[in-house]
Enzyme design. Sequence first.
Site, PDB file in Angstrom:
ATOM      1  N   ALA A  16      34.749  28.624   0.563  1.00  0.00           N
ATOM      2  CA  ALA A  16      34.253  28.212  -0.766  1.00  0.00           C
ATOM      3  C   ALA A  16      33.742  26.778  -0.711  1.00  0.00           C
ATOM      4  O   ALA A  16      34.085  25.949  -1.544  1.00  0.00           O
ATOM      5  CB  ALA A  16      35.369  28.350  -1.792  1.00  0.00           C
ATOM      6  N   GLY A  17      32.922  26.474   0.309  1.00  0.00           N
ATOM      7  CA  GLY A  17      32.446  25.104   0.490  1.00  0.00           C
ATOM      8  C   GLY A  17      31.068  24.880  -0.097  1.00  0.00           C
ATOM      9  O   GLY A  17      30.666  25.546  -1.063  1.00  0.00           O
ATOM     10  N   SER A 137      27.479  31.140   8.178  1.00  0.00           N
ATOM     11  CA  SER A 137      27.737  29.867   8.849  1.00  0.00           C
ATOM     12  C   SER A 137      26.713  29.686   9.956  1.00  0.00           C
ATOM     13  O   SER A 137      26.213  30.677  10.514  1.00  0.00           O
ATOM     14  CB  SER A 137      29.116  29.891   9.516  1.00  0.00           C
ATOM     15  OG  SER A 137      30.141  30.015   8.572  1.00  0.00           O
ATOM     16  N   GLU A 167      21.796  30.209   6.381  1.00  0.00           N
ATOM     17  CA  GLU A 167      21.445  29.594   5.095  1.00  0.00           C
ATOM     18  C   GLU A 167      20.586  28.349   5.341  1.00  0.00           C
ATOM     19  O   GLU A 167      20.879  27.563   6.223  1.00  0.00           O
ATOM     20  CB  GLU A 167      22.736  29.229   4.348  1.00  0.00           C
ATOM     21  CG  GLU A 167      22.493  28.666   2.969  1.00  0.00           C
ATOM     22  CD  GLU A 167      21.479  29.501   2.192  1.00  0.00           C
ATOM     23  OE1 GLU A 167      21.724  30.699   1.955  1.00  0.00           O
ATOM     24  OE2 GLU A 167      20.412  28.959   1.828  1.00  0.00           O
ATOM     25  N   PHE A 168      19.528  28.204   4.541  1.00  0.00           N
ATOM     26  CA  PHE A 168      18.614  27.070   4.726  1.00  0.00           C
ATOM     27  C   PHE A 168      18.646  26.085   3.556  1.00  0.00           C
ATOM     28  O   PHE A 168      17.791  25.201   3.474  1.00  0.00           O
ATOM     29  CB  PHE A 168      17.176  27.580   4.914  1.00  0.00           C
ATOM     30  CG  PHE A 168      17.003  28.372   6.183  1.00  0.00           C
ATOM     31  CD1 PHE A 168      16.873  27.724   7.411  1.00  0.00           C
ATOM     32  CD2 PHE A 168      16.997  29.761   6.173  1.00  0.00           C
ATOM     33  CE1 PHE A 168      16.726  28.445   8.592  1.00  0.00           C
ATOM     34  CE2 PHE A 168      16.852  30.488   7.347  1.00  0.00           C
ATOM     35  CZ  PHE A 168      16.711  29.840   8.568  1.00  0.00           C
ATOM     36  N   GLU A 171      21.444  20.222   0.494  1.00  0.00           N
ATOM     37  CA  GLU A 171      22.299  19.700  -0.564  1.00  0.00           C
ATOM     38  C   GLU A 171      21.471  18.819  -1.495  1.00  0.00           C
ATOM     39  O   GLU A 171      20.527  18.155  -1.073  1.00  0.00           O
ATOM     40  CB  GLU A 171      23.468  18.926   0.052  1.00  0.00           C
ATOM     41  CG  GLU A 171      24.437  19.877   0.723  1.00  0.00           C
ATOM     42  CD  GLU A 171      25.601  19.176   1.395  1.00  0.00           C
ATOM     43  OE1 GLU A 171      25.991  18.088   0.950  1.00  0.00           O
ATOM     44  OE2 GLU A 171      26.110  19.737   2.371  1.00  0.00           O
ATOM     45  N   LYS A 222      17.864  29.232  13.084  1.00  0.00           N
ATOM     46  CA  LYS A 222      18.588  28.274  12.230  1.00  0.00           C
ATOM     47  C   LYS A 222      18.768  26.936  12.958  1.00  0.00           C
ATOM     48  O   LYS A 222      18.474  25.868  12.420  1.00  0.00           O
ATOM     49  CB  LYS A 222      19.940  28.871  11.822  1.00  0.00           C
ATOM     50  CG  LYS A 222      20.850  27.929  11.083  1.00  0.00           C
ATOM     51  CD  LYS A 222      20.297  27.470   9.743  1.00  0.00           C
ATOM     52  CE  LYS A 222      21.013  26.232   9.243  1.00  0.00           C
ATOM     53  NZ  LYS A 222      20.481  25.697   8.010  1.00  0.00           N
ATOM     54  N   LEU A 223      19.228  27.001  14.204  1.00  0.00           N
ATOM     55  CA  LEU A 223      19.426  25.760  14.958  1.00  0.00           C
ATOM     56  C   LEU A 223      18.098  25.036  15.157  1.00  0.00           C
ATOM     57  O   LEU A 223      17.995  23.819  15.024  1.00  0.00           O
ATOM     58  CB  LEU A 223      20.027  26.061  16.346  1.00  0.00           C
ATOM     59  CG  LEU A 223      21.455  26.561  16.412  1.00  0.00           C
ATOM     60  CD1 LEU A 223      21.878  26.736  17.871  1.00  0.00           C
ATOM     61  CD2 LEU A 223      22.402  25.592  15.715  1.00  0.00           C
ATOM     62  N   ASN A 226      16.760  23.239  11.940  1.00  0.00           N
ATOM     63  CA  ASN A 226      17.401  21.936  11.707  1.00  0.00           C
ATOM     64  C   ASN A 226      16.961  20.909  12.741  1.00  0.00           C
ATOM     65  O   ASN A 226      16.746  19.742  12.418  1.00  0.00           O
ATOM     66  CB  ASN A 226      18.931  22.082  11.719  1.00  0.00           C
ATOM     67  CG  ASN A 226      19.464  22.477  10.354  1.00  0.00           C
ATOM     68  OD1 ASN A 226      18.691  22.609   9.403  1.00  0.00           O
ATOM     69  ND2 ASN A 226      20.761  22.655  10.232  1.00  0.00           N
ATOM     70  N   CYS A 278      25.271  18.793   9.091  1.00  0.00           N
ATOM     71  CA  CYS A 278      24.696  19.775  10.015  1.00  0.00           C
ATOM     72  C   CYS A 278      23.725  19.264  11.077  1.00  0.00           C
ATOM     73  O   CYS A 278      23.778  19.745  12.209  1.00  0.00           O
ATOM     74  CB  CYS A 278      24.031  20.877   9.211  1.00  0.00           C
ATOM     75  SG  CYS A 278      25.259  21.795   8.259  1.00  0.00           S
ATOM     76  N   PHE A 340      25.150  10.875   1.836  1.00  0.00           N
ATOM     77  CA  PHE A 340      24.149  10.927   2.920  1.00  0.00           C
ATOM     78  C   PHE A 340      22.729  11.098   2.397  1.00  0.00           C
ATOM     79  O   PHE A 340      21.762  10.902   3.122  1.00  0.00           O
ATOM     80  CB  PHE A 340      24.511  11.995   3.959  1.00  0.00           C
ATOM     81  CG  PHE A 340      24.170  13.415   3.572  1.00  0.00           C
ATOM     82  CD1 PHE A 340      25.009  14.151   2.751  1.00  0.00           C
ATOM     83  CD2 PHE A 340      23.022  14.023   4.068  1.00  0.00           C
ATOM     84  CE1 PHE A 340      24.697  15.465   2.407  1.00  0.00           C
ATOM     85  CE2 PHE A 340      22.707  15.333   3.733  1.00  0.00           C
ATOM     86  CZ  PHE A 340      23.542  16.060   2.894  1.00  0.00           C
TER      87      PHE A 340
END
Length: 471
Positions: A16-17, A137, A167-168, A171, A222-223, A226, A278, A340
Amino acid sequence: MSKYPKSISRICCIGAGYVGGPTMAVIAKNCPNIIVNVVDVDVERIMGWNSSDLKKLPIFEPGLDKVIQDTRGKNLFFSTEISREIELSDLIFLCVNTPTKNRGVGAGKAIDLKWVEICAREIAKFSKGHTIVVEKSTVAVRTADVLENILNANSQKNSFSVLSNPEFLSEGSAIEDLQNPDRVLIGGVDEKAMDLLKEIYANWVNEDKILKTNIWSSELSKLTSNAFLAQRISSINSISALCEKTGADIDEVSKSIGADNRLGEDFLKAGPGFGGSCFQKDILNLVYLCEFFNLPEVSKYWENVLTINNWQKNRISKLIVEKLFGTLNGKKIAILGFSFKANTNDTRESAAIRICLNLLEEGASLFIHDPKVQKNQIENEFKNQQMQNNSFEIKSSWQYSENINDAIQDANAVLILTEWEEYRSIDWKDKEEIMSSPAWIFDTRSVTEEKNLSKTKLNFWRLGNINTANN
Ligand code: NAD
Ligand code: UGA
């Protein structure tokens, strides 16, 4: 009878983060016929998600409170009942943390799959019938193999389909990103399971944005995504230093190169170095994978993105020492912004951590302000850094300031580290009166407006710009 349900009616999300909470809230909002249960081992976090005061949600994200208000208690639930929800669900999202390993093989680089593995064992133990297990994740490429092995080895009666669905979201704009994603990626081999997951997203995402790939492409995309984003930031940050030497202006350079459609304007904003939970860990993982598969040139290439990021943070603190006559002993520096990036209360890997610790080591006295970050978070970040680096000792003191004026009062310098909106409109003419003299403004985010500075005698330094005022 088919082992698959006709459609998914009950989802469990483990974790639940920052990803699990907002992502499941948006799924619940767009799929009123699906029951969504978010579970976590962290009792306090779950209490936060269930708080009647929406200001006490464990995560600050613009728009999140409204989505929670609309869905919680209707088809969205938060609890610690992990085994029960695993048993009742057709599909389980894994949204647990995947930090960098801190010991053993691959320490300091590889992703630690401990939490993913624990979940796999729990799912094998408690699930009933056929369960679709979705990696949300961020994981190393070929983690789906590990998951399948653990699931199958620990459960004789039940069966599983493992999918990758990274997930992309970013925040600070998570709700908007989840509601209008550029793409949704679904990797797998089981077409039926992939279609069932696709059906969920198709409730609000245009089908041409839902991409199906093989499972390894999905994990690696995904990696890579990022790594490419972080690479652009390191590239522009490296040029910011050259601007300061040559008289070019980094914002003008960014705008000029970003106008080329082939490059695009996003992710060209120079700053104090990228943070967040990440980018660093995912690049380290990519570096590790390349070393593991004996591709040393490729691993070195990506490692340099991190080298530049660390260099940027350290060069900013060195520059401050130089401008303040070579010593920070007994000097007060106001730090504006510790998260951040703006619009989040997340401080993980924030550039502010390293820069502040460097300044403290030089003997500065810091007064730290951030509109969303709590004092205990800053304390924890400093402690974590100290634990990772035993030799490091904080030689001077810092304080938390509830408001900007308290931080700035009598300061020898102000250092802006996060681009919070409220820092843009600061009237520096007013602030000059309460600061020490001579005083400096160091702006690493280009938020200070010329018109708010022009009538002051303050010394001013802006990242990537040689034309600092009054010096
Ligand atoms: P987080 O630390 O905020 O949340 C993870 C949660 O999982 C924690 O609350 C933890 O208590 C819980 N957890 C761990 N093990 C558990 C278990 N066995 N059972 C139940 N709960 C358990 O992490 P996050 O930022 O949400 O990131 C989660 C994953 O998503 C990571 O792999 C990350 O790389 C990836 N990701 C993060 C972002 C982001 O913006 N934060 C974006 C995209 C992808
Ligand atoms: C990033 C990616 O943007 C998401 O797509 C991804 O899902 C996520 O990582 C993840 O996997 O965790 P996030 O870290 O939340 O999202 O935020 P970003 O907007 O990417 O910012 C990361 C850091 O780069 C921040 O410190 C930000 O200030 C910095 N940044 C960003 C710059 O310095 N310049 C820019 O132009 C953009």
